[in-house]
Design an enzyme around this catalytic site. Structure first.
Site, PDB file in Angstrom:
ATOM      1  N   GLU A 115       9.256   3.527 -29.041  1.00 45.53           N
ATOM      2  CA  GLU A 115       8.235   4.586 -29.125  1.00 45.53           C
ATOM      3  C   GLU A 115       8.050   5.280 -27.774  1.00 45.53           C
ATOM      4  OE1 GLU A 115       7.353   5.453 -31.949  1.00 45.53           O
ATOM      5  OE2 GLU A 115       7.398   3.701 -33.269  1.00 45.53           O
ATOM      6  N   HIS A 138       0.179   0.410 -28.591  1.00 44.28           N
ATOM      7  CA  HIS A 138       0.457   0.524 -30.023  1.00 44.28           C
ATOM      8  C   HIS A 138       0.567  -0.876 -30.615  1.00 44.28           C
ATOM      9  CE1 HIS A 138       2.230   1.491 -33.830  1.00 44.28           C
ATOM     10  NE2 HIS A 138       3.401   0.989 -33.517  1.00 44.28           N
ATOM     11  N   HIS A 140       0.018  -3.378 -34.554  1.00 41.61           N
ATOM     12  CA  HIS A 140       0.080  -3.378 -36.013  1.00 41.61           C
ATOM     13  C   HIS A 140      -1.047  -4.249 -36.573  1.00 41.61           C
ATOM     14  CE1 HIS A 140       4.769  -2.646 -35.772  1.00 41.61           C
ATOM     15  NE2 HIS A 140       4.070  -1.580 -35.402  1.00 41.61           N
ATOM     16  N   GLU A 168     -21.351  -0.779 -32.775  1.00 37.11           N
ATOM     17  CA  GLU A 168     -20.589  -0.665 -31.522  1.00 37.11           C
ATOM     18  C   GLU A 168     -19.645   0.543 -31.570  1.00 37.11           C
ATOM     19  OE1 GLU A 168     -20.422  -2.772 -28.659  1.00 37.11           O
ATOM     20  OE2 GLU A 168     -22.310  -3.375 -29.569  1.00 37.11           O
ATOM     21  N   HIS A 209       1.256   1.993 -40.981  1.00 38.21           N
ATOM     22  CA  HIS A 209       2.072   1.480 -39.862  1.00 38.21           C
ATOM     23  C   HIS A 209       1.218   0.782 -38.797  1.00 38.21           C
ATOM     24  CE1 HIS A 209       5.517   2.248 -36.774  1.00 38.21           C
ATOM     25  NE2 HIS A 209       4.690   1.331 -36.324  1.00 38.21           N
TER      26      HIS A 209
HETATM   27  O1  2HA Z   1       8.807  -2.262 -33.335  1.00 38.75           O
HETATM   28  O2  2HA Z   1       6.045  -1.020 -33.386  1.00 38.75           O
HETATM   29  O3  2HA Z   1       6.645   1.448 -34.036  1.00 38.75           O
HETATM   30  C1  2HA Z   1       8.108  -1.515 -32.445  1.00 38.75           C
HETATM   31  C2  2HA Z   1       7.176  -0.659 -33.188  1.00 38.75           C
HETATM   32  C3  2HA Z   1       7.673   0.625 -33.652  1.00 38.75           C
HETATM   33 ZN    ZN Z   2       4.915   0.168 -34.717  1.00 35.42          ZN
END
Ligand code: 2HA
Ligand code: ZN
Length: 278
Positions: A115, A138, A140, A168, A209
């Site tokens: 990314e 980033h 998940h 909050e 995602h």
């Molecule tokens: O695997 O999270 O968006 C890495 C990620 C891709």
């Molecule tokens: Zn990801």
């Protein structure tokens, strides 16, 4: 100084370990980047061994000549603390803002995060708005992702629901959260869409995602991710019990909160809801 002795590197590694502990980084999921301060780069530059210049895949002219610490593509957050030099890297962006080269790390080979375009474009947008912004994260987180299958992919709805679940939230992200529809990960298109969202918000939900967060330091950025995921978890629990909340925080309550705490909560999020669910 050795790279691994630098405080910003220790803070970065701690954040990857914290993210792993939260369960947000299955396999090689997620990525982290940090825009290094000039004096921090100076303090470790004796360790830099430049490799070849590579295309970034987008343009970030406002970041030309800057240094970044980031996770490696295909690398596992789980392993960063155990063998940092093999799983993270320091890169430099060239004078045109279109190429990068690795200066340290990824000892056994590899590339910066898949990314990379999103990280650099987000860091560029944030730097232009406020040069104190340095971190893009980033992850998940499962509850945020789950909600993207249930709520309309609308920033007004996501912001309002997250605010309602947890007071909050309007206090920590009064500007709200943005939403990016499902797009191909790692692409220039998703980088452009995310950086557009980052012009207004510190949070960009990636439908089906994950979530991007931006902040001035590791604590603020990790805290943002943690807060949003916890609020999402509460909403998932509520929706699992009932399609309709018995009671909730009302628009006038938010107006009251804003007044007392001197927050700016945009009226776009304080819409009246129909009496039916949500
Ligand atoms: O695997 O999270 O968006 C890495 C990620 C891709
Ligand atoms: Zn990801």
């Amino acid at each position: 100084m050795k790279v691994l002795d630098a405080e910003f590197v220790k803070g970065f590694i701690r954040m990857t370990a914290d993210g792993w502990d939260q369960g947000w980084h299955e396999r090689n999921g997620g990525n982290l980047s940090y825009r290094i301060k000039p004096e921090e780069a100076e303090s470790i530059k004796e360790n830099f061994k430049p490799r070849d210049w590579q295309d970034i895949g987008t343009e970030v002219p406002a970041l030309s000549g800057e240094f970044f610490l980031m996770t490696g593509s295909g690398k596992y957050f789980r392993n960063v603390q155990l063998d940092s030099e093999a799983n993270i890297c320091i890169i430099e962006v060239d004078e045109t803002g279109t190429k990068y080269r690795i200066l340290w790390g990824l000892r056994d080979g590899g590339r910066p995060t898949s990314e990379l375009p999103s990280h650099l474009m987000n860091l560029e947008v944030k730097k232009k708005i406020d040069p104190n912004y340095r971190v893009v994260y980033h992850a998940h987180p499962a509850n945020v992702i789950a909600l993207t299958f249930v709520l309309p992919l609308d920033e007004k709805v996501f912001t309002r629901e997250l605010w309602e679940m947890f007071t909050e939230c309007p206090m920590v992200f009064p500007e709200g959260v943005g939403v990016v529809p499902w797009m191909v990960p790692g692409s220039r298109e998703i980088a452009i869409a995310t950086s557009k969202v980052m012009e207004k918000y510190d949070l960009a939900i990636w439908a089906h995602h994950g979530l991007f967060a931006a902040g001035v330091d590791f604590d603020a950025t990790f805290g943002l991710m943690h807060l949003v995921e916890k609020s999402a978890e509460i909403l998932v629990k509520v929706l699992s019990m009932t399609p309709q909340k018995a009671q909730t925080v009302q628009p006038d309550d938010f107006r009251h909160l804003a007044k007392d705490l001197d927050l700016t909560l945009s009226e776009e999020f304080l819409y009246e809801k129909p009496a039916s669910p949500r």
